[in-house]
Design a protein around this motif. Structure first.
Motif, PDB file in Angstrom:
ATOM      1  N   ALA A 247     -73.614 -86.638  93.603  1.00 48.89           N
ATOM      2  CA  ALA A 247     -72.498 -87.536  93.316  1.00 48.89           C
ATOM      3  C   ALA A 247     -71.314 -87.234  94.225  1.00 48.89           C
ATOM      4  CB  ALA A 247     -72.092 -87.408  91.851  1.00 48.89           C
ATOM      5  N   ALA A 248     -71.047 -85.948  94.454  1.00 54.93           N
ATOM      6  CA  ALA A 248     -69.941 -85.569  95.329  1.00 54.93           C
ATOM      7  C   ALA A 248     -70.183 -86.042  96.758  1.00 54.93           C
ATOM      8  CB  ALA A 248     -69.744 -84.053  95.297  1.00 54.93           C
ATOM      9  N   ALA A 249     -71.429 -85.938  97.229  1.00 54.46           N
ATOM     10  CA  ALA A 249     -71.743 -86.394  98.589  1.00 54.46           C
ATOM     11  C   ALA A 249     -71.456 -87.881  98.737  1.00 54.46           C
ATOM     12  CB  ALA A 249     -73.216 -86.102  98.895  1.00 54.46           C
ATOM     13  N   ARG A 250     -71.641 -88.625  97.682  1.00 51.50           N
ATOM     14  CA  ARG A 250     -71.405 -90.072  97.705  1.00 51.50           C
ATOM     15  C   ARG A 250     -69.932 -90.410  97.509  1.00 51.50           C
ATOM     16  NH1 ARG A 250     -71.217 -93.080  93.190  1.00 51.50           N
ATOM     17  NH2 ARG A 250     -72.329 -91.499  91.963  1.00 51.50           N
ATOM     18  N   LEU A 251     -69.261 -89.698  96.615  1.00 46.08           N
ATOM     19  CA  LEU A 251     -67.890 -90.045  96.251  1.00 46.08           C
ATOM     20  C   LEU A 251     -66.853 -89.564  97.264  1.00 46.08           C
ATOM     21  CD1 LEU A 251     -68.056 -89.151  92.443  1.00 46.08           C
ATOM     22  CD2 LEU A 251     -67.760 -91.442  93.389  1.00 46.08           C
ATOM     23  N   LEU A 252     -67.085 -88.396  97.849  1.00 48.10           N
ATOM     24  CA  LEU A 252     -66.062 -87.790  98.707  1.00 48.10           C
ATOM     25  C   LEU A 252     -65.890 -88.543 100.016  1.00 48.10           C
ATOM     26  CD1 LEU A 252     -66.885 -84.007  98.196  1.00 48.10           C
ATOM     27  CD2 LEU A 252     -64.779 -85.177  97.474  1.00 48.10           C
ATOM     28  N   ARG A 253     -64.658 -88.630 100.444  1.00 43.72           N
ATOM     29  CA  ARG A 253     -64.372 -89.136 101.788  1.00 43.72           C
ATOM     30  C   ARG A 253     -64.716 -88.049 102.797  1.00 43.72           C
ATOM     31  NH1 ARG A 253     -60.604 -86.015 103.542  1.00 43.72           N
ATOM     32  NH2 ARG A 253     -59.047 -85.131 102.120  1.00 43.72           N
ATOM     33  N   PRO A 254     -64.857 -88.380 104.078  1.00 41.69           N
ATOM     34  CA  PRO A 254     -65.037 -87.333 105.087  1.00 41.69           C
ATOM     35  C   PRO A 254     -63.893 -86.320 105.022  1.00 41.69           C
ATOM     36  CG  PRO A 254     -65.496 -89.466 106.035  1.00 41.69           C
ATOM     37  CD  PRO A 254     -64.942 -89.730 104.661  1.00 41.69           C
ATOM     38  N   GLY A 255     -64.235 -85.058 104.941  1.00 40.84           N
ATOM     39  CA  GLY A 255     -63.229 -84.012 104.797  1.00 40.84           C
ATOM     40  C   GLY A 255     -62.908 -83.662 103.368  1.00 40.84           C
ATOM     41  N   GLY A 256     -63.444 -84.424 102.404  1.00 42.93           N
ATOM     42  CA  GLY A 256     -63.195 -84.132 100.998  1.00 42.93           C
ATOM     43  C   GLY A 256     -63.871 -82.846 100.564  1.00 42.93           C
ATOM     44  N   LEU A 257     -63.451 -82.320  99.405  1.00 41.23           N
ATOM     45  CA  LEU A 257     -63.891 -80.996  98.972  1.00 41.23           C
ATOM     46  C   LEU A 257     -64.643 -81.060  97.652  1.00 41.23           C
ATOM     47  CD1 LEU A 257     -63.493 -78.031 100.059  1.00 41.23           C
ATOM     48  CD2 LEU A 257     -61.772 -77.786  98.253  1.00 41.23           C
ATOM     49  N   LEU A 258     -65.770 -80.363  97.596  1.00 39.49           N
ATOM     50  CA  LEU A 258     -66.524 -80.154  96.363  1.00 39.49           C
ATOM     51  C   LEU A 258     -66.271 -78.738  95.866  1.00 39.49           C
ATOM     52  CD1 LEU A 258     -68.781 -80.567  94.202  1.00 39.49           C
ATOM     53  CD2 LEU A 258     -70.425 -79.846  95.977  1.00 39.49           C
ATOM     54  N   VAL A 259     -65.950 -78.609  94.572  1.00 38.55           N
ATOM     55  CA  VAL A 259     -65.767 -77.309  93.933  1.00 38.55           C
ATOM     56  C   VAL A 259     -66.560 -77.351  92.631  1.00 38.55           C
ATOM     57  CG1 VAL A 259     -64.119 -75.573  93.141  1.00 38.55           C
ATOM     58  CG2 VAL A 259     -63.401 -77.302  94.812  1.00 38.55           C
ATOM     59  N   MET A 260     -67.528 -76.442  92.466  1.00 38.68           N
ATOM     60  CA  MET A 260     -68.371 -76.486  91.271  1.00 38.68           C
ATOM     61  C   MET A 260     -68.728 -75.087  90.795  1.00 38.68           C
ATOM     62  SD  MET A 260     -72.034 -78.416  90.680  1.00 38.68           S
ATOM     63  CE  MET A 260     -72.984 -77.214  91.643  1.00 38.68           C
ATOM     64  N   GLU A 261     -68.614 -74.871  89.497  1.00 38.44           N
ATOM     65  CA  GLU A 261     -69.017 -73.607  88.878  1.00 38.44           C
ATOM     66  C   GLU A 261     -70.532 -73.600  88.671  1.00 38.44           C
ATOM     67  OE1 GLU A 261     -68.301 -71.479  84.585  1.00 38.44           O
ATOM     68  OE2 GLU A 261     -66.515 -72.103  85.710  1.00 38.44           O
ATOM     69  N   HIS A 262     -71.126 -72.398  88.694  1.00 37.80           N
ATOM     70  CA  HIS A 262     -72.557 -72.237  88.422  1.00 37.80           C
ATOM     71  C   HIS A 262     -72.792 -70.811  87.948  1.00 37.80           C
ATOM     72  CE1 HIS A 262     -72.721 -69.961  92.180  1.00 37.80           C
ATOM     73  NE2 HIS A 262     -72.181 -70.992  92.821  1.00 37.80           N
ATOM     74  N   ALA A 263     -74.014 -70.500  87.569  1.00 36.34           N
ATOM     75  CA  ALA A 263     -74.349 -69.130  87.173  1.00 36.34           C
ATOM     76  C   ALA A 263     -74.468 -68.247  88.410  1.00 36.34           C
ATOM     77  CB  ALA A 263     -75.656 -69.111  86.385  1.00 36.34           C
ATOM     78  N   GLU A 264     -74.223 -66.966  88.217  1.00 33.18           N
ATOM     79  CA  GLU A 264     -74.260 -66.034  89.346  1.00 33.18           C
ATOM     80  C   GLU A 264     -75.613 -66.055  90.046  1.00 33.18           C
ATOM     81  OE1 GLU A 264     -73.062 -61.354  90.186  1.00 33.18           O
ATOM     82  OE2 GLU A 264     -73.428 -62.060  88.149  1.00 33.18           O
ATOM     83  N   VAL A 265     -76.691 -66.130  89.289  1.00 29.44           N
ATOM     84  CA  VAL A 265     -78.030 -66.082  89.881  1.00 29.44           C
ATOM     85  C   VAL A 265     -78.402 -67.387  90.574  1.00 29.44           C
ATOM     86  CG1 VAL A 265     -78.856 -64.378  88.241  1.00 29.44           C
ATOM     87  CG2 VAL A 265     -79.103 -66.821  87.708  1.00 29.44           C
ATOM     88  N   GLN A 266     -77.576 -68.418  90.442  1.00 28.75           N
ATOM     89  CA  GLN A 266     -77.875 -69.719  91.032  1.00 28.75           C
ATOM     90  C   GLN A 266     -77.155 -69.953  92.358  1.00 28.75           C
ATOM     91  OE1 GLN A 266     -76.529 -72.050  87.694  1.00 28.75           O
ATOM     92  NE2 GLN A 266     -78.588 -72.279  86.846  1.00 28.75           N
TER      93      GLN A 266
END
Length: 318
Positions: A247-266
């Protein structure tokens, strides 16, 4: 009161509560209707406490306090007993069927906040307000924090749970968030927020990511947070996080930033998922407040809207 708090601390510590002293004091303050228990402000003899005591007496306070301590001893989350949680600079309501915000996620919010502030102050943008999308918003603490700390930012918050959407809407109103829009939506839906494709500056998310066979050890999480907010679907728990990346790849403009939490092992798997889209550059894993690798940050490829990397109090360093 000091004796009561010390006794409560011992009871909670014996029950395995990791922050026994803090919780004992927080529950005492809650029973007194105080924001916090500041011993130096309390009269030495307790003479002026009568009006604040439940029932107006010490016995009334002790009865109410014992009941609250028993709930915490049974490992009901402190935030659910108090009915609120503090996240960064805001206090939000905690309701049933909605994930309780954790301090570790404040670091995720920090990176999104820093990026939104950089864009707001960039003269090359000619006053265009930053657009931030909070996917899997839960109680809304990330989006609300962005809106409060970077005034003028436009925030769109989405969650699959109607209860979470109601909680986010209420919390935004509670703190005076004026630019936030919240809606029910499934992040795995490729048409979600299609009208914003290619225009978003920051996509931030704390999605469900626990694998189905990794039941949380802490009773506060396992027994009280909704499964919808915990388990990320798929054998590795990454079906929902991968959907956030797409979804972020589709929504973000060029230069936009994705920030996402995940588990340490992931961490490695999430970096691989972001890289595999072919849409992101500078894909990194960053630590949370406990210095564990629990956040991915990636820049959408293409000509950026403005110069300079995002910064999170030095946490953008690899």
């Amino acid at each position: 009161m000091r004796r009561a708090v010390r006794a409560a601390e011992g009871i909670l510590a014996e029950a395995g509560v990791p922050s026994a002293r803090h919780d004992a004091e927080a529950l005492a303050a809650w029973c007194l209707g105080l924001p916090r228990l500041e011993w130096y402000r309390l009269p030495a003899g307790g003479a002026d406490l009568g009006p604040a005591l439940p029932g107006g007496t010490a016995d009334g306070f002790l009865a109410a306090y014992a009941q609250a301590v028993e709930r915490r001893r049974a490992r009901e989350p402190l935030q659910r007993i108090l009915g609120h949680a503090v996240f960064r600079h805001v206090t939000v309501e905690v309701v049933d069927d909605v994930f309780v915000p954790r301090p570790e996620t404040e670091t995720v919010a920090q990176v999104a906040i820093d990026e939104a502030a950089r864009l707001r102050d960039d003269p090359a943008r000619a006053g265009r307000p930053p657009l931030v999308v909070d996917l899997c918003c839960g109680s809304g603490v990330i989006g609300v924090s962005v809106d409060v700390e970077v005034p003028g930012t436009q925030v769109v918050a989405v969650d699959l749970s109607p209860e979470a959407v109601r909680a986010t809407t209420a919390n935004a109103a509670r703190v005076g968030s004026g630019t936030q829009r919240t809606l029910v939506g499934d992040v795995t839906d490729p048409a979600l927020l299609a009208e914003l494709d290619g225009t978003v500056d920051v996509v931030v998310s704390n999605p469900p990511y626990i694998p189905p066979d990794a039941v949380p050890v802490d009773p506060e999480v396992r027994d009280h947070d909704p499964d919808l907010a915990l388990y990320g679907r798929g054998a590795d728990g990454l079906e929902v996080p991968r959907a956030v990346v797409l979804a972020a790849a589709r929504l973000l403009r060029p230069g936009g930033l994705l920030v996402m939490e995940h588990a340490e092992v992931q961490a490695a798997a999430v970096r691989e998922a972001a890289t595999a889209t072919g849409a992101f550059v500078d894909v990194r894993t960053l630590p949370d407040l406990t210095r564990r690798d629990r956040m991915v940050v990636a820049r959408r490829g293409g000509a950026p809207d403005g110069p300079g990397p995002a910064h999170g109090r030095g946490r953008m360093d690899p």
